[in-house]
Design an enzyme around this catalytic site. Structure first.
Site, PDB file in Angstrom:
ATOM      1  N   HIS A 341       0.804  -1.217   0.000  1.00 29.22           N
ATOM      2  CA  HIS A 341       0.000   0.000   0.000  1.00 29.22           C
ATOM      3  C   HIS A 341       0.847   1.283   0.000  1.00 29.22           C
ATOM      4  O   HIS A 341       0.431   2.307  -0.520  1.00 29.22           O
ATOM      5  CB  HIS A 341      -0.978   0.013   1.190  1.00 29.22           C
ATOM      6  CG  HIS A 341      -0.330   0.105   2.539  1.00 29.22           C
ATOM      7  ND1 HIS A 341       0.210  -0.995   3.169  1.00 29.22           N
ATOM      8  CD2 HIS A 341      -0.132   1.164   3.387  1.00 29.22           C
ATOM      9  CE1 HIS A 341       0.688  -0.625   4.347  1.00 29.22           C
ATOM     10  NE2 HIS A 341       0.495   0.685   4.501  1.00 29.22           N
ATOM     11  N   ASP A 342       2.044   1.212   0.561  1.00 29.15           N
ATOM     12  CA  ASP A 342       2.902   2.412   0.626  1.00 29.15           C
ATOM     13  C   ASP A 342       4.130   2.302  -0.269  1.00 29.15           C
ATOM     14  O   ASP A 342       5.131   2.985  -0.042  1.00 29.15           O
ATOM     15  CB  ASP A 342       3.348   2.664   2.071  1.00 29.15           C
ATOM     16  CG  ASP A 342       2.305   3.438   2.866  1.00 29.15           C
ATOM     17  OD1 ASP A 342       1.446   4.098   2.248  1.00 29.15           O
ATOM     18  OD2 ASP A 342       2.334   3.360   4.106  1.00 29.15           O
ATOM     19  N   LYS A 345       6.137   5.307  -1.545  1.00 29.20           N
ATOM     20  CA  LYS A 345       7.064   6.092  -0.713  1.00 29.20           C
ATOM     21  C   LYS A 345       8.507   5.946  -1.177  1.00 29.20           C
ATOM     22  O   LYS A 345       9.390   6.702  -0.733  1.00 29.20           O
ATOM     23  CB  LYS A 345       6.944   5.662   0.749  1.00 29.20           C
ATOM     24  CG  LYS A 345       5.647   6.149   1.400  1.00 29.20           C
ATOM     25  CD  LYS A 345       5.570   5.745   2.869  1.00 29.20           C
ATOM     26  CE  LYS A 345       4.303   6.279   3.519  1.00 29.20           C
ATOM     27  NZ  LYS A 345       4.178   5.862   4.944  1.00 29.20           N
ATOM     28  N   HIS A 370       2.894   9.911  -2.931  1.00 27.37           N
ATOM     29  CA  HIS A 370       3.245   8.482  -2.862  1.00 27.37           C
ATOM     30  C   HIS A 370       2.090   7.600  -3.346  1.00 27.37           C
ATOM     31  O   HIS A 370       2.312   6.479  -3.825  1.00 27.37           O
ATOM     32  CB  HIS A 370       3.678   8.082  -1.444  1.00 27.37           C
ATOM     33  CG  HIS A 370       2.544   7.800  -0.497  1.00 27.37           C
ATOM     34  ND1 HIS A 370       1.891   8.794   0.196  1.00 27.37           N
ATOM     35  CD2 HIS A 370       1.954   6.630  -0.113  1.00 27.37           C
ATOM     36  CE1 HIS A 370       0.952   8.249   0.972  1.00 27.37           C
ATOM     37  NE2 HIS A 370       0.977   6.941   0.803  1.00 27.37           N
ATOM     38  N   HIS A 396      -5.960   4.327  -0.838  1.00 27.99           N
ATOM     39  CA  HIS A 396      -6.136   4.026   0.592  1.00 27.99           C
ATOM     40  C   HIS A 396      -6.125   5.279   1.467  1.00 27.99           C
ATOM     41  O   HIS A 396      -6.367   5.181   2.674  1.00 27.99           O
ATOM     42  CB  HIS A 396      -5.074   3.019   1.072  1.00 27.99           C
ATOM     43  CG  HIS A 396      -3.686   3.552   1.182  1.00 27.99           C
ATOM     44  ND1 HIS A 396      -2.881   3.782   0.091  1.00 27.99           N
ATOM     45  CD2 HIS A 396      -2.931   3.907   2.274  1.00 27.99           C
ATOM     46  CE1 HIS A 396      -1.714   4.238   0.477  1.00 27.99           C
ATOM     47  NE2 HIS A 396      -1.713   4.331   1.807  1.00 27.99           N
ATOM     48  N   HIS A 397      -5.876   6.457   0.869  1.00 32.99           N
ATOM     49  CA  HIS A 397      -5.989   7.717   1.622  1.00 32.99           C
ATOM     50  C   HIS A 397      -7.235   8.510   1.223  1.00 32.99           C
ATOM     51  O   HIS A 397      -7.379   9.668   1.633  1.00 32.99           O
ATOM     52  CB  HIS A 397      -4.732   8.571   1.440  1.00 32.99           C
ATOM     53  CG  HIS A 397      -3.565   8.087   2.260  1.00 32.99           C
ATOM     54  ND1 HIS A 397      -3.547   8.146   3.636  1.00 32.99           N
ATOM     55  CD2 HIS A 397      -2.383   7.517   1.878  1.00 32.99           C
ATOM     56  CE1 HIS A 397      -2.390   7.639   4.075  1.00 32.99           C
ATOM     57  NE2 HIS A 397      -1.668   7.251   3.028  1.00 32.99           N
ATOM     58  N   ASP A 425      -4.662   0.274   8.022  1.00 37.66           N
ATOM     59  CA  ASP A 425      -3.455   1.106   8.035  1.00 37.66           C
ATOM     60  C   ASP A 425      -3.518   2.155   9.144  1.00 37.66           C
ATOM     61  O   ASP A 425      -2.555   2.336   9.906  1.00 37.66           O
ATOM     62  CB  ASP A 425      -3.289   1.775   6.668  1.00 37.66           C
ATOM     63  CG  ASP A 425      -1.991   2.559   6.552  1.00 37.66           C
ATOM     64  OD1 ASP A 425      -0.985   2.118   7.129  1.00 37.66           O
ATOM     65  OD2 ASP A 425      -1.999   3.599   5.875  1.00 37.66           O
TER      66      ASP A 425
END
Length: 473
Positions: A341-342, A345, A370, A396-397, A425
């Site tokens: 998911h990240d 980054k 990201h 997801h944000h 998360d």
């Protein structure tokens, strides 16, 4: 010598007798004639006659209408012997036409038996009507009648067997098509057991099936193979270097006919091939999942956070997905995909990623990138797992009320895999220590998430998490 006298001449050593036959489903033969003596004499001649171990059951109809009533109700009459002249001169021929055209019955063998050939000349009837034989009553001695009966039953048997084989092949093809998406070997083998039993039922065979483990007598250098113990019992052996041996055990109370055996062998080879492909695919997937997990850990270590965050988030995602009623294999894909998911980054500078204090507005705008970076990295793959991962990375944000980023999606516009990952998360991030703050107490985290219900989080999914999942983490 008249018809009845000649007709009764019966040589019973040319056929099997009832006393040699165990109780089994009879062959049904319909006699359609308005003369009672014809029925009586036919029963005398055919008394005790059997075919392939099955007795013969005679059913009498004395008119076209009576025959039609029987044929409408009884769909497995093998042979009908029909007189031409009954209610009228062409009653028998009208009956033949109705059977073929209206009832759409092309399986029952039809024999015309007439005492008045002048009303239905042989050549004309054979050319114009879908019958299988034409006989005058005077020529039908007992021996000839038996020949007609046995010939008709053989023809009917062959048609029925072809239909059964066609149905079995249809079943095999259908199962082969439907099972391509199955990834659980045990579920696949259980489904295969059902298909094998259904195929056998078409042949009036009852099969007992079960999946066993570790038959020492079948330990072999061969990977997978079929073993027929005898005509009533066979095994499919699945050996593996990494898993326990599995044996697909099948048995029957009576011998399995050769044509069914051939079809079963065809299907069993499909089972073996599918299991082999499934195991190869699972091994490749396990390797892929290890790579994904390792990559996720690497990304977390770069941001000076423990790689356990990736694992915890993935486990929470899996539990929420299952509790929400998502299919197991899809929930597992969500679990693995959420580890990335990240991944975006990787494109964020270290001074922002590991800044111990609060980010400035401009730094936060860079950090938000990201999501898009992660999507671009993952979206180029045509693998389902990476398509899901790309969706999670990008969305997801996003927030339930539309206040999130990068696109400001709202409610169910946000893909469910991203909505689930958002809950997992945020929860794990808040209870865990970060470079810029210590972890929150669990009670504080739960209160915050409740406050964000319907704002940041999907209300239904959050309720599932708080009521069924949070106590585990």
């Amino acid at each position: 010598m008249d018809f009845n006298e000649e007709f009764i001449k019966f040589v019973d050593n040319d056929a099997e007798t009832a006393e040699n036959v165990i109780e089994s489903k009879p062959w049904k033969i319909l006699i359609v004639d308005d003369e009672k003596d014809v029925h009586r004499v036919t029963r005398i001649v055919l008394k005790g006659l059997t075919f392939e171990g099955r007795p013969i059951k005679l059913i009498s109809a004395y008119s076209k209408e009576e025959a039609l009533e029987i044929l409408r109700k009884d769909k497995d009459i093998a042979l009908a012997i029909i007189d031409v002249v009954m209610e009228d001169k062409h009653a028998g021929l009208d009956l033949v036409k109705y059977i073929r055209e209206n009832l759409k019955n092309h399986k029952t063998r039809l024999v015309i038996r007439t005492g008045q050939p002048g009303y239905a000349p042989n050549k004309e009837v054979v050319l114009n009507y879908d019958i299988n034989d034409y006989r005058e009553k005077t020529e039908l001695t007992s021996e000839r009648l038996i020949t007609v009966i046995l010939s008709g039953l053989r023809s009917y048997r062959d048609i029925v067997n072809l239909e059964k084989e066609a149905e079995s092949l249809k079943t095999i093809f259908g199962f082969a098509t439907e099972s391509t998406s199955e990834t659980n070997e045990d579920i696949f083998l259980e489904s295969s057991c059902k298909v094998v039993r259904n195929m056998a039922e078409n042949y009036d065979i009852i099969l007992n099936t079960k999946i066993c483990e570790d038959y020492p007598e079948f330990h072999s250098n061969k990977k997978n193979f079929i073993h027929w113990e005898n005509e009533k019992e066979f095994f499919v052996i699945f050996n593996s270097d990494t898993e326990r041996q599995k044996v697909f055990c099948v048995s029957s109370e009576k011998p399995i006919p050769e044509n069914l055996k051939n079809l079963l062998n065809l299907f069993l080879l499909h089972i073996i091939t599918t299991v082999e492909k499934m195991r190869i695919s699972n091994e490749l997937n396990e390797t892929l999942y290890e790579i994904i997990f390792t990559l996720g850990e690497l990304l977390e270590s770069r941001s000076e956070e423990t790689g356990e965050h990736v694992l915890r988030v993935s486990n929470i995602v899996y539990d929420i997905a299952q509790a929400a009623g998502i299919e197991e294999h899809k929930a597992f894909e969500f679990k693995i995909a959420s580890m990335l998911h990240d991944i975006g980054k990787i494109g964020i500078p270290d001074y922002i990623l590991n800044k111990p204090g609060k980010l400035t507005d401009s730094e936060f705008e860079i950090m938000k990138e990201h999501t898009v970076i992660g999507y671009r990295i993952l979206a180029s793959s045509n693998k389902d797992i990476f398509k899901i991962a790309a969706s999670i990375a990008k969305y997801h944000h996003e927030n339930w009320d539309g206040s999130g980023y990068p696109e400001g999606l709202k409610g169910k516009e946000i893909p469910i895999e991203a909505r689930i990952t958002a809950i997992a998360d945020v929860y794990d991030a808040l209870v865990s220590d970060r470079v810029y703050r210590p972890g929150w107490p669990k009670e504080k985290v739960i209160k915050y998430m409740k406050d964000m219900k319907g704002k940041k989080f999907d209300p239904e999914l959050l309720d599932i998490f708080l009521s069924k999942i949070v106590d585990k983490f």
